[in-house]
Each structure stands twice: as C-alpha cells, then as structure tokens.
Design a protein around this motif. Sequence first.
Motif, PDB file in Angstrom:
ATOM      1  N   ARG A   1      55.188  72.962  28.963  1.00  0.00           N
ATOM      2  CA  ARG A   1      56.074  73.454  27.907  1.00  0.00           C
ATOM      3  C   ARG A   1      57.480  72.901  28.137  1.00  0.00           C
ATOM      4  O   ARG A   1      58.159  72.485  27.190  1.00  0.00           O
TER       5      ARG A   1
ATOM      6  N   ARG B   1      59.697  70.562  25.608  1.00  0.00           N
ATOM      7  CA  ARG B   1      61.063  70.926  25.211  1.00  0.00           C
ATOM      8  C   ARG B   1      62.040  69.803  25.544  1.00  0.00           C
ATOM      9  O   ARG B   1      62.955  69.502  24.772  1.00  0.00           O
TER      10      ARG B   1
ATOM     11  N   GLU C   1      55.145  74.432  17.364  1.00  0.00           N
ATOM     12  CA  GLU C   1      55.417  75.492  18.343  1.00  0.00           C
ATOM     13  C   GLU C   1      54.632  76.739  17.960  1.00  0.00           C
ATOM     14  O   GLU C   1      54.595  77.147  16.796  1.00  0.00           O
TER      15      GLU C   1
ATOM     16  N   GLY D   1      54.928  80.634  22.603  1.00  0.00           N
ATOM     17  CA  GLY D   1      55.793  79.695  23.322  1.00  0.00           C
ATOM     18  C   GLY D   1      55.117  78.392  23.694  1.00  0.00           C
ATOM     19  O   GLY D   1      55.765  77.478  24.206  1.00  0.00           O
TER      20      GLY D   1
ATOM     21  N   TYR E   1      52.555  74.965  22.642  1.00  0.00           N
ATOM     22  CA  TYR E   1      52.654  73.948  21.592  1.00  0.00           C
ATOM     23  C   TYR E   1      51.281  73.337  21.329  1.00  0.00           C
ATOM     24  O   TYR E   1      50.466  73.201  22.246  1.00  0.00           O
TER      25      TYR E   1
END
Length: 215
Positions: free
Chosen positions: A12, A16, A71, A75, A77
């Motif tokens: 994650r 990001r 997303e 939280g 993806y």
Amino acid sequence: MLPLHIFEDRYRALVRHLVGLPEGTPREFGVVAIRAGWEVGPTAPDGRPLPGDDVTLHEVGCTAELRQVTELPDGGYDIVTVGRRRFRMGTVDRASAPYLTAEVEWLPEPDAPDEAAELPAARVIAVFRQYLGLIRADPAEIPEQLPEDPTVLSHLVAATAALTIADRQRLLAIDDTAARLRAELRLLNREAALLRQVRAVPVPLKELAAPPTPN
C-alpha cells in the motif's frame, strides 16, 4: 498486463508513493521472480510482515507501470499494470523502505526492425495458433491477429503460454528478439506435443503435478 490486489501495508505504501509522484514521472515498480526462499519472513513488533531474509531473487526482472488505480474502502488498492522495461538487479536494499529496493541496470531492447527475427516470428505465429487451439476449447478465444512486431510478439507469447517460472525467466533474460523467438518455438512445440499426448492418453493428475513455487 498484470492486475493486482494490494492488501499488505508495505505494498500500500508503494502504491501511495507511486501515485504521489509528479505528473509525467513514470509510475513503475519492479517485478522479480523468487529463486528460493519465501517473500515474507518474520513479522515486526507491530505485526506487519517483513521481507524474508533468506529469499534469493532472479537477477532479471521487469518493471510494471501503473495504468489504473482503484482505492478500496479498507485502504487497499486494485491496480492494473503493464510490463514496460527489463532490468538486471544489482545491490538489494532491505532496510530503506518497507519493501525491497535495488540498484538496477536497464537491459537493451531493439529500437529498429530486426530482419533476423522475421522468419522465426512467422514460425512462432503458426505454432502459437496451433498451441492456442489445444488449450482453448472455444475458437472465438483465439485472436485473429497477432502483433506484427517480432519483439512485441515474443513478449506476448511468453506472457500467454502456460509455462513454468523457470521457462518464463529464461525467456525474459534473452536480449535478442530472434533468439527469444527461437527459444519460444522450441517451447511451444514441446508444450503442443505434450498436450496432444495428454488428450490422447488418460494420465493420473498426480503425475502432472508440478512442485510448488514460492512466487
């Protein structure tokens, strides 16, 4: 094309990071097959998985470019990626980020038509169609057109054929398109012959089982 469901905290964080890059910056991460060991080792005090200390990786990998990012409420993806550039790994850094990073050397790809690849490309197309006819029951699933570019064709065949990790790795590591196509021709002939035999002679499933892979 490689769709992925991202649920681990370290990956994650990777997504990001990529999404946060300035506009126009390539949003790519490396994909490398595991040679031995396991990707996930002991857990940290906070419970997050740590990269396995005993894992050994193949030297040649490929970048995956983010094409679509969704997303999720938890939280995580769902992402869609496309293979972009081959590389050879150098020093691996296990400490600077939650995920492994490494120095890499970009491997060459042909930037001009390769006449030496045209003949093996034509042969691969013919055998690949026969192979697809054996693994796909519905003729409609067999594409009418395949890439004319020999390099693109070579990567499509490597990605589509039901090959072992070892076979895929050997193909990925070949720099020369003509040599990669010749290797694929041998593999496709081998796989097609096996499929014809399996269809003709009943074989217990346990005899077809492959050893587990850590990938």
